[in-house]
Design a protein around this motif. Structure first.
Motif, PDB file in Angstrom:
ATOM      1  N   ARG A 121       0.845  -1.209   0.000  1.00 29.43           N
ATOM      2  CA  ARG A 121       0.000   0.000   0.000  1.00 29.43           C
ATOM      3  C   ARG A 121       0.877   1.255   0.000  1.00 29.43           C
ATOM      4  NH1 ARG A 121      -2.632  -1.228   4.051  1.00 29.43           N
ATOM      5  NH2 ARG A 121      -4.262  -2.422   2.966  1.00 29.43           N
ATOM      6  N   ALA A 122       1.999   1.186   0.733  1.00 27.86           N
ATOM      7  CA  ALA A 122       2.933   2.310   0.704  1.00 27.86           C
ATOM      8  C   ALA A 122       3.533   2.488  -0.687  1.00 27.86           C
ATOM      9  CB  ALA A 122       4.038   2.086   1.735  1.00 27.86           C
ATOM     10  N   TYR A 123       3.718   1.377  -1.405  1.00 26.62           N
ATOM     11  CA  TYR A 123       4.220   1.458  -2.782  1.00 26.62           C
ATOM     12  C   TYR A 123       3.212   2.172  -3.683  1.00 26.62           C
ATOM     13  CZ  TYR A 123       5.319  -0.168  -7.488  1.00 26.62           C
ATOM     14  OH  TYR A 123       5.583  -0.227  -8.836  1.00 26.62           O
ATOM     15  N   LEU A 124       1.911   1.850  -3.531  1.00 20.73           N
ATOM     16  CA  LEU A 124       0.884   2.518  -4.344  1.00 20.73           C
ATOM     17  C   LEU A 124       0.804   4.001  -4.018  1.00 20.73           C
ATOM     18  CD1 LEU A 124      -2.150   0.047  -4.477  1.00 20.73           C
ATOM     19  CD2 LEU A 124      -0.540   0.616  -6.300  1.00 20.73           C
ATOM     20  N   MET A 125       0.888   4.321  -2.754  1.00 19.38           N
ATOM     21  CA  MET A 125       0.802   5.729  -2.379  1.00 19.38           C
ATOM     22  C   MET A 125       2.002   6.529  -2.881  1.00 19.38           C
ATOM     23  SD  MET A 125      -2.075   5.901  -0.886  1.00 19.38           S
ATOM     24  CE  MET A 125      -1.959   7.556  -0.200  1.00 19.38           C
ATOM     25  N   GLY A 126       3.097   5.841  -3.232  1.00 15.60           N
ATOM     26  CA  GLY A 126       4.269   6.540  -3.720  1.00 15.60           C
ATOM     27  C   GLY A 126       4.090   7.121  -5.107  1.00 15.60           C
ATOM     28  N   ASP A 127       3.058   6.714  -5.861  1.00 20.18           N
ATOM     29  CA  ASP A 127       2.817   7.268  -7.191  1.00 20.18           C
ATOM     30  C   ASP A 127       1.941   8.512  -7.033  1.00 20.18           C
ATOM     31  OD1 ASP A 127       2.454   7.806  -9.836  1.00 20.18           O
ATOM     32  OD2 ASP A 127       1.399   5.949 -10.326  1.00 20.18           O
TER      33      ASP A 127
END
Length: 357
Positions: A121-127
């Protein structure tokens, strides 16, 4: 979600005894399928060799202060992120799918990754550019947002691939869904539309059946019976009995109708004859007191109308005629004519000599 670390347990210190130098650990939890033990020995994390039979007297097991159960099987993990729409009241939901598999159980145990969705989820929020894909669309345009978001996630995962230490992670796909309220609304519309189409189809079928039955009935009862016999809904003997019964009823009805027609015609003829007799009798009574009309032909006609039978009306008419005696007609002044009687022309004179007389 307990993945990839399924569970963590603290182990007690194993004490030896004076009568036995061999020690055994009996507080290690049971290992589920697809998982491995990772023991913490001092400050190090050591995986128990996969595929070996567990030995409770192994030095790493005896000296371990804690144990972690790590799932090493490949899993499909889904994470979600909310995306904005044109309306502030509605949002889109992006659901991204990743395949994950543990490559180094010791690293996973050291990091204590109990829920891998936190890292994804942190990876998705990074975009940071992902919300721009949906911000210009209405919530009803979910299909367009789904296409653009899928392209964006494919490019983003290729440039910035997801990384989790001790695991291999790959992006699979991205789905975009509308809000629950819109989905519920669309489902209600769909159900109502299907219900309406079902009712319309039922009415169409009923109309077609009614037309077919009406056409069948218009061809007569014999055709209806034949259709029922073909569908094995009517017995042949029952149909034959009903046909004979209908024929008998029709014959009886026709005979009764003919009898009623004859009786009606006879009654009408009798009434017309009686009306003619009454008219002739009335005329005869009116003419009986006049000496200038010969009433005998009319009287004979009355007798013919009555069939030669005498009745009260004819007797009354005959009594009236008897009051007038037959004889030569008299003039208005009652004077006889030259031949010893009165002139048949009454008040008219033949010549001027009659005026002298």
């Amino acid at each position: 979600m307990n993945y990839p670390v399924i569970a963590e347990h603290v182990l007690a210190t194993v004490q030896g005894t004076w009568w036995s130098r061999r020690r055994r650990r009996d507080d290690v939890p049971q290992l589920p399928p697809g998982a491995v033990y990772v023991f913490r020995v001092g400050g190090n994390y050591r995986s128990f060799p996969e595929g070996m039979v567990f030995d409770p007297s192994h030095p790493d097991v005896l000296d371990a202060s804690s144990v972690s159960l790590v799932d090493t099987r490949a899993r499909l993990v889904e994470v979600e992120r909310t995306l904005p729409s044109v309306s502030e009241a509605d949002n889109f939901t992006l659901r991204a799918s990743f395949t994950c598999q543990v490559t180094d159980p010791a690293v996973i145990a050291r990091q204590g990754i109990i829920d891998v969705t936190v890292a994804l989820r942190a990876y998705l929020m990074g975009d940071g550019d992902l919300p721009r894909v949906s911000a210009g669309h209405r919530v009803e345009e979910v299909n367009a947002v789904r296409t653009e978001a899928s392209h964006r996630m494919t490019a983003y995962s290729a440039i910035v691939p997801p990384r989790v230490a001790g695991m291999s992670v790959e992006f699979v796909s991205a789905e975009v869904h509308a809000s629950d309220d819109l989905r519920d609304w669309e489902q209600r519309l769909r159900d109502e539309r299907r219900s309406w189409e079902l009712q319309r189809g039922q009415r169409d079928f009923e109309t077609q059946d009614a037309l077919r039955i009406a056409e069948l009935l218009s061809q007569g009862s014999d055709h209806v019976d034949a259709f029922g016999i073909a569908r094995k809904e009517i017995d042949v003997s029952e149909a034959a009995d009903r046909i004979h019964r209908i024929a008998d009823e029709e014959s009886t009805r026709r005979h009764a109708a003919e009898t009623a027609d004859r009786a009606h015609a006879q009654a009408r003829e009798t009434a017309e004859a009686q009306m003619r007799r009454d008219m002739l009798l009335t005329l005869l009574r009116q003419m009986a007191g006049s000496e200038y009309v010969d009433y005998h032909p009319i009287f004979e006609q009355v007798l013919r109308e009555m069939g030669g039978r005498s009745g009260s009306d004819t007797e009354s008419a005959a009594g009236t005629t008897r009051m007038v005696e037959p004889g030569p007609a008299r003039s208005r002044f009652g004077e006889p004519g030259r031949d010893g009687g009165r002139d048949s022309r009454g008040d008219f004179v033949k010549d001027e000599d009659d005026l002298v007389d």
